[in-house]
Design a protein around this motif. Sequence first.
Motif, PDB file in Angstrom:
ATOM      1  N   ARG A 118       0.700  -1.445   0.158  1.00 34.07           N
ATOM      2  CA  ARG A 118      -0.434   0.085   0.128  1.00 34.07           C
ATOM      3  C   ARG A 118       1.076   1.033   0.151  1.00 34.07           C
ATOM      4  O   ARG A 118       1.583   1.098   0.412  1.00 34.07           O
ATOM      5  CB  ARG A 118      -0.999   0.079   0.963  1.00 34.07           C
ATOM      6  CG  ARG A 118      -2.270  -0.857   1.061  1.00 34.07           C
ATOM      7  CD  ARG A 118      -3.203  -0.976   2.503  1.00 34.07           C
ATOM      8  NE  ARG A 118      -4.392  -2.526   2.275  1.00 34.07           N
ATOM      9  CZ  ARG A 118      -4.805  -2.696   2.503  1.00 34.07           C
ATOM     10  NH1 ARG A 118      -4.739  -1.984   4.465  1.00 34.07           N
ATOM     11  NH2 ARG A 118      -6.014  -3.642   2.143  1.00 34.07           N
TER      12      ARG A 118
ATOM     13  N   HIS B 277      -1.384   4.898  -6.167  1.00 34.66           N
ATOM     14  CA  HIS B 277      -1.265   5.628  -7.269  1.00 34.66           C
ATOM     15  C   HIS B 277      -0.538   5.740  -8.587  1.00 34.66           C
ATOM     16  O   HIS B 277      -1.171   5.932  -9.748  1.00 34.66           O
ATOM     17  CB  HIS B 277      -1.612   7.515  -6.222  1.00 34.66           C
ATOM     18  CG  HIS B 277      -0.819   8.530  -6.846  1.00 34.66           C
ATOM     19  ND1 HIS B 277      -0.894   9.423  -6.057  1.00 34.66           N
ATOM     20  CD2 HIS B 277      -2.833   8.424  -7.883  1.00 34.66           C
ATOM     21  CE1 HIS B 277      -1.551  10.742  -7.397  1.00 34.66           C
ATOM     22  NE2 HIS B 277      -2.353  10.580  -8.030  1.00 34.66           N
TER      23      HIS B 277
ATOM     24  N   ARG C  12     -11.329   5.051  -2.460  1.00 36.09           N
ATOM     25  CA  ARG C  12      -9.958   5.957  -2.535  1.00 36.09           C
ATOM     26  C   ARG C  12      -9.547   5.597  -4.417  1.00 36.09           C
ATOM     27  O   ARG C  12      -9.310   6.755  -4.575  1.00 36.09           O
ATOM     28  CB  ARG C  12      -8.731   4.933  -2.219  1.00 36.09           C
ATOM     29  CG  ARG C  12      -7.144   5.940  -2.509  1.00 36.09           C
ATOM     30  CD  ARG C  12      -6.889   7.569  -2.423  1.00 36.09           C
ATOM     31  NE  ARG C  12      -5.748   7.907  -2.699  1.00 36.09           N
ATOM     32  CZ  ARG C  12      -6.104   8.764  -2.489  1.00 36.09           C
ATOM     33  NH1 ARG C  12      -6.925   9.601  -2.695  1.00 36.09           N
ATOM     34  NH2 ARG C  12      -4.472   9.186  -3.152  1.00 36.09           N
TER      35      ARG C  12
ATOM     36  N   GLU D 232     -11.685   8.640  -6.032  1.00 36.36           N
ATOM     37  CA  GLU D 232     -11.335   9.720  -5.807  1.00 36.36           C
ATOM     38  C   GLU D 232      -9.339  10.097  -6.827  1.00 36.36           C
ATOM     39  O   GLU D 232      -9.827  10.621  -7.424  1.00 36.36           O
ATOM     40  CB  GLU D 232     -10.416   9.817  -4.370  1.00 36.36           C
ATOM     41  CG  GLU D 232     -12.172   9.204  -3.186  1.00 36.36           C
ATOM     42  CD  GLU D 232     -11.210   9.711  -1.572  1.00 36.36           C
ATOM     43  OE1 GLU D 232     -11.736  10.045  -0.609  1.00 36.36           O
ATOM     44  OE2 GLU D 232      -9.739   9.701  -2.019  1.00 36.36           O
ATOM     45  N   LEU D 233      -9.185   9.177  -7.134  1.00 34.74           N
ATOM     46  CA  LEU D 233      -8.219   8.819  -7.925  1.00 34.74           C
ATOM     47  C   LEU D 233      -8.815   9.349  -9.533  1.00 34.74           C
ATOM     48  O   LEU D 233      -7.790   9.943 -10.320  1.00 34.74           O
ATOM     49  CB  LEU D 233      -7.160   7.080  -7.856  1.00 34.74           C
ATOM     50  CG  LEU D 233      -6.372   7.102  -6.767  1.00 34.74           C
ATOM     51  CD1 LEU D 233      -6.117   6.013  -7.345  1.00 34.74           C
ATOM     52  CD2 LEU D 233      -5.766   8.684  -6.535  1.00 34.74           C
TER      53      LEU D 233
END
Length: 340
Positions: A132, A136, A232, A235-236
């Motif tokens: 982790r 991204h 998440r 969101e990316l």
Amino acid sequence: MLVIRPVELGDVEDLHALALKAGKGLTSLPPDHETLAAKVQRSTESFARSKNHVDDYFLLVMVDTAASRVVGTAAVYGTTGTRQAFYAYRLMSVTHHSHSLDKQIRAEMLHLSNDYTDCAEVGTLFLDPAYRGNGHWLSRSRYLLMGQHPHRFQPYVIAEMRGWLNEEGVSPFWEAIGRQFFDMSFEEADRLCGIGSNQFITELMPKHPIYTCMLPDSAQQVLGKPHVDTVRAVELLEAEGFEYDKMIDIFDGGPILRAKVANLFSVKATAHKAATIDDELGTSPKPIYMLANSSLKSFRVVCEPAVMAGQTAAITSATAAQLNIASGDEIHLLDTGKTS
């Protein structure tokens, strides 16, 4: 060092191990050796081709070079709906007006749609939990690939997100609609799609609009709601320029987002320079970039320090080796906002 590259035939066992960690709901990464091997073969053939093909599918893997194993996946389909239409539900608002009662009622309905057929599609984003913090740039590596080789992808790209499941792993949306028309569990439908047997969707899916007010509250509340582990990722995508336009998955009600490839943040923000070699880069803090080569068949991405000056970008010889490039070759840089 972590390196992102095209999947290889020898990665199937590692992919299977990742699929077991991913759990149910990630249809595109099923824990089935035969299906995974077919996906790897399809991807290697796609990377080897120089022209568009209806089966274009590009599967990237993140590799821990020290451990010699695959720790993450990210994929792009060149075009959706090449073998059968890409179905989704569009959430539409309707208004009914009664003149005799002077009353207006607004309602929402699910309309079966294939509006997103002939888009490119990103998916299969999964990272081993032990790594982790690298999700991204694993996600963004797909946009570097698309930005450098736009002729292999449709102008618009979509992303299907896993829908919400309760604590018992049950999809309220599936229980309200899918189970009624397919007469099978969510797990079985998910498994069939994962191994490529999805003709039943076209054959059994209800073709008429469904009023959402007729659904149980539990199903209404999760329309377009992503899985807790997918928030998440949404969101990316939104940071890249993807938008949710009330299109949802027909199985679990998860949101489907869309963007124009040329307008993606990572595509527009990428700098294109000539590489130079400088092994003194590590002596002081330097900006860290996502770095990619220009090859399709041997595509590589790393996240390492570099220094841009004019039309050139200096990298270390170790970074150049991982990217399979030499001094003077073109290199593509995307700022991560971090320093070494």
